[in-house]
Write a protein that holds these residues in place. Structure first.
Motif, short mmCIF file in Angstrom:
data_model
loop_
_atom_site.label_atom_id
_atom_site.label_comp_id
_atom_site.label_asym_id
_atom_site.label_seq_id
_atom_site.Cartn_x
_atom_site.Cartn_y
_atom_site.Cartn_z
N TYR A 1 12.97 -28.41 -51.41
CA TYR A 1 13.19 -26.97 -51.33
C TYR A 1 13.92 -26.45 -52.57
CZ TYR A 1 14.67 -22.40 -49.61
OH TYR A 1 14.88 -21.05 -49.47
N ASN A 2 14.86 -27.23 -53.07
CA ASN A 2 15.65 -26.79 -54.23
C ASN A 2 14.99 -27.08 -55.56
OD1 ASN A 2 17.83 -25.73 -52.74
ND2 ASN A 2 18.70 -27.77 -52.44
N GLY A 3 13.84 -27.74 -55.55
CA GLY A 3 13.12 -28.02 -56.80
C GLY A 3 13.70 -29.17 -57.59
N THR A 4 14.41 -30.08 -56.93
CA THR A 4 15.07 -31.18 -57.64
C THR A 4 14.54 -32.55 -57.22
OG1 THR A 4 16.86 -31.10 -55.99
CG2 THR A 4 17.20 -29.89 -58.05
N ASN A 5 13.40 -32.57 -56.55
CA ASN A 5 12.77 -33.85 -56.18
C ASN A 5 11.72 -34.19 -57.23
OD1 ASN A 5 11.20 -35.95 -55.09
ND2 ASN A 5 11.57 -35.27 -52.99
N PRO A 6 11.96 -35.21 -58.07
CA PRO A 6 11.01 -35.50 -59.15
C PRO A 6 9.68 -36.04 -58.66
CG PRO A 6 12.67 -37.23 -59.03
CD PRO A 6 13.09 -36.15 -58.07
N CYS A 7 9.60 -36.43 -57.39
CA CYS A 7 8.38 -37.02 -56.85
C CYS A 7 7.49 -36.00 -56.15
CB CYS A 7 8.71 -38.14 -55.86
SG CYS A 7 9.74 -39.44 -56.56
N SER A 8 7.95 -34.74 -56.05
CA SER A 8 7.23 -33.76 -55.24
C SER A 8 6.44 -32.78 -56.08
CB SER A 8 8.22 -32.99 -54.35
OG SER A 8 7.53 -32.26 -53.37
N THR A 9 5.40 -32.23 -55.45
CA THR A 9 4.58 -31.18 -56.06
C THR A 9 4.47 -30.03 -55.07
OG1 THR A 9 2.58 -32.28 -55.22
CG2 THR A 9 3.23 -32.79 -57.48
N TYR A 10 4.01 -28.87 -55.56
CA TYR A 10 3.92 -27.66 -54.73
C TYR A 10 2.52 -27.07 -54.81
CZ TYR A 10 8.99 -28.09 -55.21
OH TYR A 10 10.28 -28.57 -55.21
N PRO A 11 2.11 -26.34 -53.77
CA PRO A 11 2.78 -26.10 -52.49
C PRO A 11 2.81 -27.39 -51.66
CG PRO A 11 0.57 -25.23 -52.40
CD PRO A 11 0.79 -25.69 -53.81
N ARG A 12 3.80 -27.49 -50.76
CA ARG A 12 3.97 -28.73 -50.01
C ARG A 12 4.51 -28.45 -48.61
NH1 ARG A 12 1.20 -31.41 -50.62
NH2 ARG A 12 1.54 -31.96 -52.80
N ILE A 13 3.92 -29.11 -47.60
CA ILE A 13 4.48 -29.14 -46.26
C ILE A 13 5.43 -30.32 -46.21
CG2 ILE A 13 4.00 -29.40 -43.79
CD1 ILE A 13 1.20 -28.27 -44.32
N PRO A 14 6.75 -30.07 -46.04
CA PRO A 14 7.69 -31.20 -46.02
C PRO A 14 7.56 -32.00 -44.72
CG PRO A 14 8.79 -29.08 -46.44
CD PRO A 14 7.42 -28.78 -45.92
N GLY A 15 8.37 -33.05 -44.65
CA GLY A 15 8.50 -33.80 -43.41
C GLY A 15 7.92 -35.19 -43.45
N HIS A 16 8.81 -36.20 -43.55
CA HIS A 16 8.33 -37.59 -43.54
C HIS A 16 8.97 -38.41 -42.43
CE1 HIS A 16 11.93 -37.70 -46.17
NE2 HIS A 16 12.13 -38.88 -45.61
N SER B 1 5.93 -35.33 -49.46
CA SER B 1 6.38 -35.20 -50.84
C SER B 1 5.19 -35.10 -51.78
CB SER B 1 7.26 -36.39 -51.23
OG SER B 1 7.64 -36.34 -52.57
N GLY B 2 4.41 -36.18 -51.89
CA GLY B 2 3.22 -36.16 -52.73
C GLY B 2 2.01 -35.60 -52.02
N TYR B 3 2.03 -35.62 -50.67
CA TYR B 3 1.04 -34.88 -49.90
C TYR B 3 1.68 -34.42 -48.60
CZ TYR B 3 -0.49 -38.79 -46.77
OH TYR B 3 -0.59 -39.79 -45.83
N ASP B 4 0.96 -33.61 -47.84
CA ASP B 4 1.60 -32.82 -46.80
C ASP B 4 2.14 -33.65 -45.65
OD1 ASP B 4 1.33 -30.42 -48.11
OD2 ASP B 4 -0.62 -29.95 -47.22
N GLY B 5 3.31 -33.20 -45.16
CA GLY B 5 4.03 -33.91 -44.12
C GLY B 5 3.95 -33.24 -42.76
N GLY B 6 5.00 -33.46 -41.97
CA GLY B 6 4.94 -33.16 -40.55
C GLY B 6 5.61 -31.89 -40.08
N TRP B 7 6.01 -31.00 -40.97
CA TRP B 7 6.60 -29.76 -40.50
C TRP B 7 5.49 -28.78 -40.12
CZ3 TRP B 7 11.57 -28.37 -43.74
CH2 TRP B 7 12.46 -29.45 -43.67
#
Length: 347
Positions: free
Chosen positions: A49-64, A116-122
């Motif tokens: 959410y804060n843009g500080t995860n180097p492994c993540s891309t956007y748009p993204r559904i969080p939740g692992h 993170s790299g693809y959509d999660g469970g939220w």
């Protein structure tokens, strides 16, 4: 089942949307349609959410950290059936690279990480392949089932760190993962566990989980206290679960980790640190990376079913999915009393 569902999408740092979209259908032979029941909120979700995860891309559904019930399955699925309670792995490996072939699927060359790299469970429903879901007893409450994934991390990093009963352990940072590492080390019968943090409430909680000693690094010297608590020998293994710029350098100061000791960093801080070859080689330290978990879901589920974990205080806030704004408010405005959030999906 409703034909439409809601999903939460972080479209870019500090921006999210709740969208109404068609519910997916299992179209593949090995597809499992999951109706979400609970999702843990992890520090990495804060970073997404804060843009500080180097492994993540956007748009993204969080939740692992996902727990749910099987709603439907593809025609060749045999591992689970509709109505089963399940935990969903966060790792989607390719299965054919070098890393997958040597049993290191968590660092697969082509790995996709759910949330993170693809959509999660939220979201209210999603599809996962059969080999990424694990049954869990219906006797385990959903709020507890959502904690399987972080406890699997504790199992993995202590395995990577080769934790044995003779160890004296330092855990820097006693948040969720630090508390879980603490419980895992105590279950493995280690000689001594020392926890360090800047939060008195977190350190008090660590005592409840079995910490043999605690250090508040705001008011005490970490090195001096370690020297005192280990009779000058130092710890044999240190876990950095604080993961702030400089935390790795901090625990590698001579006097903290003994000769032939091990250091396990748990985070993804990208800022360079002041670590020299001499800091490693003068004591012949092992620096051991640890990412997520690998083949730890099923044994962790068994331990959860057997009631072997002390879950009191691991999660402190349980928030309905319909009140998802509260989750993002707490991400945007951190409160030290909020140790961990779990999203509970509306019935």
């Amino acid at each position: 089942m409703a034909e439409m569902m809601k999903e939460v999408v972080v479209t870019k740092p500090h921006t999210y949307e709740v969208r109404t979209v068609p519910r997916p259908e299992p179209t593949g032979d090995y597809d499992v349609l999951i109706q979400m029941k609970a999702a843990g909120v992890c520090g990495s979700d804060f970073h997404i959410y804060n843009g500080t995860n180097p492994c993540s891309t956007y748009p993204r559904i969080p939740g692992h950290e996902n727990a749910g019930v099987v709603a439907a399955v593809g025609p060749k699925v045999t591992k689970v059936k509709p109505g089963d309670h399940i935990i969903v792995d966060l790792i989607h490996p390719c299965g054919h690279c070098y890393q997958c072939k040597i049993g290191r699927k968590n660092v697969c060359e082509n790995v996709l990480v759910r949330g993170s790299g693809y959509d999660g469970g939220w979201r209210e429903y999603f599809i996962a392949p059969e080999d990424e879901v694990y049954p869990i007893s219906k006797d385990v409450p959903w709020k507890d089932a959502a904690l399987v994934e972080p406890f699997a991390i504790g199992a993995h990093c202590t395995t990577r760190g080769r934790v044995v009963p003779e160890d004296r352990v330092l855990i820097l940072g006693t948040g969720t993962i630090g508390s879980i590492i603490l419980q895992t080390c105590k279950a493995k019968g280690v000689k001594q566990v020392i926890c360090a943090d800047i939060s008195d409430s977190s350190l008090e909680r660590a005592k409840e989980y079995g910490a043999d000693a605690v250090i508040n690094t705001k008011t005490e010297s970490l090195k001096d206290r370690i020297v005192q608590l280990t009779d000058g020998h130092g710890v044999t293994i240190a876990f950095d679960s604080a993961c702030f710029p400089g935390s790795l350098t901090m625990i590698m100061e001579p006097g903290i980790v003994c000769n032939a000791g091990r250091v396990v960093p748990m985070g993804f801080v990208t800022a360079p640190e002041s670590i020299s070859q001499a800091m490693i080689n003068q004591r012949e330290l092992d620096i051991i990376g640890s990412r997520m978990s690998c083949y730890q879901f099923e044994p962790t589920i068994t331990r959860m079913e057997n009631g072997e974990f002390n879950l009191k205080g691991i999660a402190t806030n349980f928030i309905p999915f319909s009140h998802i704004q509260e989750v993002f408010d707490k991400i945007a405005h951190p409160d030290p009393s909020v140790k961990k959030m779990v999203i509970l999906f509306d019935e």
